[in-house]
Design an enzyme around this catalytic site. Structure first.
Site, PDB file in Angstrom:
ATOM      1  CE  LYS A  54      52.851   8.691  58.205  1.00 45.89           C
ATOM      2  NZ  LYS A  54      52.745   7.238  58.247  1.00 45.89           N
ATOM      3  CD  GLN A  98      53.162   4.063  59.708  1.00 41.80           C
ATOM      4  OE1 GLN A  98      53.009   5.121  59.590  1.00 41.80           O
ATOM      5  NE2 GLN A  98      54.210   3.367  58.798  1.00 41.80           N
ATOM      6  CG  ASP A 121      48.256   5.850  53.843  1.00 43.67           C
ATOM      7  OD1 ASP A 121      49.029   6.783  53.454  1.00 43.67           O
ATOM      8  OD2 ASP A 121      48.307   5.113  54.606  1.00 43.67           O
TER       9      ASP A 121
END
Ligand code: NAP
Length: 297
Positions: A54, A98, A121
């Protein structure tokens, strides 16, 4: 094989290029780069690989990458304090924590602490609600990537029968919402579904997000259907001690029947980070009050 292969790797590369162009334009207008902050707690090897990728791809698109690596024994309160700091930081447009988090932390509580307008997200309940009511928000990256591939392949999805196998919060449910928004007739199947092969057989679009290697067989697929395989499963390879990746769909048999199909690897997988970058540049524009035609990326 009769099915056309849907090349997610190539589509994701094109998407990253479009994000890069928009990111350069944003920098010229805003006088700063768009920024994505990624928070990793602990040392899970798979999560470390994701976070590294990422970071690399964020920089390659001309955006800032802020990485916060915290030890596995970080308290929930300390993690929440980091999230609060990122919420308040004007250089940070998108925040991603995460998952999975260590077991002593409440994931829902941590996600709920993220400013929904930085929740790239799309896991915050506010964004889940926005998606289900048709308001602009942020949509989870993997299902949004699946819809992009479907629209690229099929054009309009209106009126098509879609079956989503799996009802998780991160893939199955948002996938179903997105397909409803595209005017598909949507069935969501799960572990209690009766006669799954028969349910799948009526679908023009099959999305498999189950986590069971090669479960969906070719004989379950309606001839000509479009098959999106979200599954990523590591299984024993042909050579002793080696492993390989397979999806939730039995590619060998399904590709004999389907009209088009995503491979694993190289299908849905590469889309997730590319869509994350897309969501981040969208967030940057919204947060800075700079106009963007979001449909162009
Ligand atoms: P998950 O949270 O474990 O959910 C799996 C879903 O499949 C559940 O709804 C479960 O039903 C259903 N299911 C399990 N066994 C079934 C069966 N025998 N028949 C029908 N349905 C069954 O998994 P997930 O997070 O959604 O991920 C699914 C897959 O996608 C995994 O392979 C994962 O690695 C992959 N994935 C890929 C990406 C990517 O490409 N970037 C991103 C996310 C996930 P119940 O609800 O009834 O238990």
């Amino acid at each position: 094989m009769t099915a056309q292969i849907i090349d997610g790797k190539a589509f994701a590369a094109g998407l990253r290029e479009r994000v890069g162009t928009v990111a350069a334009d944003f920098e010229a207008k805003a006088g700063r780069k768009a920024g994505l902050a990624v928070v990793l707690v602990g040392e899970d090897p798979a999560s470390q690989v994701y976070v590294r990728n990422k970071g690399k791809q964020t920089l390659a698109c001309g955006m800032e990458s802020f990485e916060h690596k915290l030890p596995a024994d970080t308290s929930e309160a300390d993690l929440l304090a980091v999230v609060e700091k990122l919420n308040a930081d004007p250089a940070v447009d998108g925040i991603l924590v995460q998952l999975p988090l260590p077991s002593h932390m409440n994931e829902q509580k941590v996600i709920a602490a993220i400013n929904p307008d930085k929740d790239v997200d799309g896991f915050h309940v506010v964004n889940v609600g926005r998606l289900s009511t048709g308001l602009p928000g942020f949509v989870p990256c993997t299902p949004l990537g699946c819809v992009m591939l479907l629209k690229d392949q099929l054009g309009s999805l209106s009126g098509l029968d879609a079956v989503v196998v799996g009802r998780s919060n991160i893939v199955g449910k948002p996938m179903a919402q997105l397909l409803i928004a595209e005017s598909c007739t949507v069935t969501v199947a799960h572990s209690r579904t009766q006669d799954l092969p028969e349910v799948v057989r009526r679908a023009d679009i099959v999305v498999a997000a189950v986590g069971r290697p090669e479960m969906v067989k070719g004989e379950w697929i309606k001839p000509g259907a479009t098959v999106i395989d979200v599954g990523i499963n590591r299984v024993a390879g042909a050579e002793e001690g080696k492993t390989r990746l397979v999806g939730d769909v039995d590619f060998a048999s399904a590709s004999e029947v389907a009209g088009a199909i995503t491979p694993v690897p190289g299908g849905v997988g590469p889309m997730t980070i590319a869509v994350l970058l897309r969501n981040t540049i969208v967030a940057a524009h919204r947060n800075a009050g700079i106009a963007l035609d979001e449909s162009t990326i």
